[in-house]
Structure formats: structure tokens, C-alpha cells
Write an enzyme that holds these catalytic residues in place. Sequence first.
Site, PDB file in Angstrom:
ATOM      1  N   GLY A  80       0.817  -1.201   0.000  1.00  0.00           N
ATOM      2  CA  GLY A  80       0.000   0.000   0.000  1.00  0.00           C
ATOM      3  C   GLY A  80       0.849   1.247   0.000  1.00  0.00           C
ATOM      4  O   GLY A  80       0.434   2.301   0.496  1.00  0.00           O
ATOM      5  N   TYR A 116     -12.907  -6.538  10.023  1.00  0.00           N
ATOM      6  CA  TYR A 116     -11.723  -5.676  10.128  1.00  0.00           C
ATOM      7  C   TYR A 116     -11.094  -5.772  11.514  1.00  0.00           C
ATOM      8  O   TYR A 116      -9.876  -5.974  11.650  1.00  0.00           O
ATOM      9  CB  TYR A 116     -12.133  -4.239   9.818  1.00  0.00           C
ATOM     10  CG  TYR A 116     -11.005  -3.243   9.741  1.00  0.00           C
ATOM     11  CD1 TYR A 116     -10.145  -3.228   8.655  1.00  0.00           C
ATOM     12  CD2 TYR A 116     -10.821  -2.294  10.754  1.00  0.00           C
ATOM     13  CE1 TYR A 116      -9.122  -2.293   8.567  1.00  0.00           C
ATOM     14  CE2 TYR A 116      -9.804  -1.356  10.674  1.00  0.00           C
ATOM     15  CZ  TYR A 116      -8.954  -1.359   9.576  1.00  0.00           C
ATOM     16  OH  TYR A 116      -7.942  -0.428   9.505  1.00  0.00           O
ATOM     17  N   GLY A 138       0.977   4.635   3.565  1.00  0.00           N
ATOM     18  CA  GLY A 138       2.108   3.987   2.920  1.00  0.00           C
ATOM     19  C   GLY A 138       2.961   4.970   2.144  1.00  0.00           C
ATOM     20  O   GLY A 138       4.199   4.925   2.194  1.00  0.00           O
TER      21      GLY A 138
END
Length: 239
Positions: free
Chosen positions: A8, A139, A14
Site C-alpha cells: 500500500g 476488520y 504507505g
Amino acid sequence: MKTTLITGGNSGIGAAIAELLLVRGEKVVSLGLELPAAEHENLFGYTADLTDAANTAEVAAQIASDHQIDALVHNAGMILPNLLPDASPQDILTLSQLHLAAPMALTQAVLAGMEERGSGRILFISSRASMGMPTRSAYSATKAGVHGMARTWALELAPKGITVNVIAPGPVLTENFWGIVPKDGELQGKIADGVPVKRIGTSDDIANAAGFFLDDKASFVTGQVLFVCGGTSLGSLPS
């Protein structure tokens, strides 16, 4: 010159970590759904769908062949929000691949080189939601799993000079965040008011913490989870 692989790495947190490392004079390998928009002589881009196990294995082998990886930042993530009645078991499988299995495959691909050199850094970007949050069944579960896996790796790899740590951000202004919360809308303001420091975090807030864990001087810090969250790990947020 040290080389860090960032999943990412093409956007958001990122990209901010990549920029910080490039300014330090290090090399960065970005792995994401898209190539990074930034250009730099020490920035190398690869694309892959990390929810696809075969694609992940293929790109992991390619990167390990092309580069000597000294550090990994496992940052790529996805939320798939749903209240329990609407949640799907497939969400658990998808996010387990992205948050757990893909990092394992990438780490395995470059681990031998770290062990030979007697040094390495592995850093996960997790989430404050690992402590629980409405609409985050898949998640939260997989991000909490990251903490257990990171601590296990920390114990296994410490004698080899490799540290493994976790940053758990609170709400951060990224495209991921705005994919759920309307940008600059009422809910965003409500969330900011609910953060003890009275603001939502930025990608640079997380990158600054990452810079510490990735530094050679952080060799005595391993198996830790650092909540970079403006104090939200001390209470709850509006959902």
C-alpha cells in the site's frame, strides 16, 4: 543502502512512510493495486492484488529476486464495514488474506536474507479498531490477529536481530477513511470532536512513528503495539 518494502505504498499512510524513508536516503519498494504517483530514483513500484494468494506469492518471489529487502511495512488494508446482521463470512476470509496471509507470504519471501545479515525490521500498520468498533467485525478481528501474529514473530525472530512491531492508528484522513465518512462533512467533524486531542490524524502522524520503529537505533524494541490515535484507544469514537 537500506531497502524497505511497503505494501500500500502508493497512497495514504504507505506513501507518507515511503516519502520519509526516501528523504532519509533509503530505497523503497512500493507494492499496491497501483504504482506510486511519485517518482524518485530510489523508488520502485510493483502491483498486485494482495487478496489473491497466487498473485501475492508471485509478486513476493519477484521482489525477493529483484531486491535485498532490509525492512517490511505491512500497511495495505481494507475495511468492508457492516453491522453484524449484514456481515458475511467471506469478509473474514478476504481480510484474513489481506491482513494476515499476504504479510506472511511476503515476509517468508525475504526472511532468509534478513537472517543471513543478522538484522531486519518488520512493521505492521494495524488499527485502533482492533479493540472493537461498530460495523468492523471482519476488520477488527483480522487487525487483532495482526497483533498476535506480530508478537509471535517478535519472539521467534529476536535472536536473529529482526524486530517486529505494530502501529495501531486511530482515525486518519486518508481515502480509506473518506470512503466511509463523507469528506469534510458533519460526521467527520463529529469524529474529530470525539478524539481527545480534538483532531483527526494525518498520514504523517503515522509515518513519524514508523520512522522510529524502522530506524537501526530501535533494535531493543520488539513485540510492541503503539497506538498512534490521539487518545482514542482510551475511549470510544462515534460511528
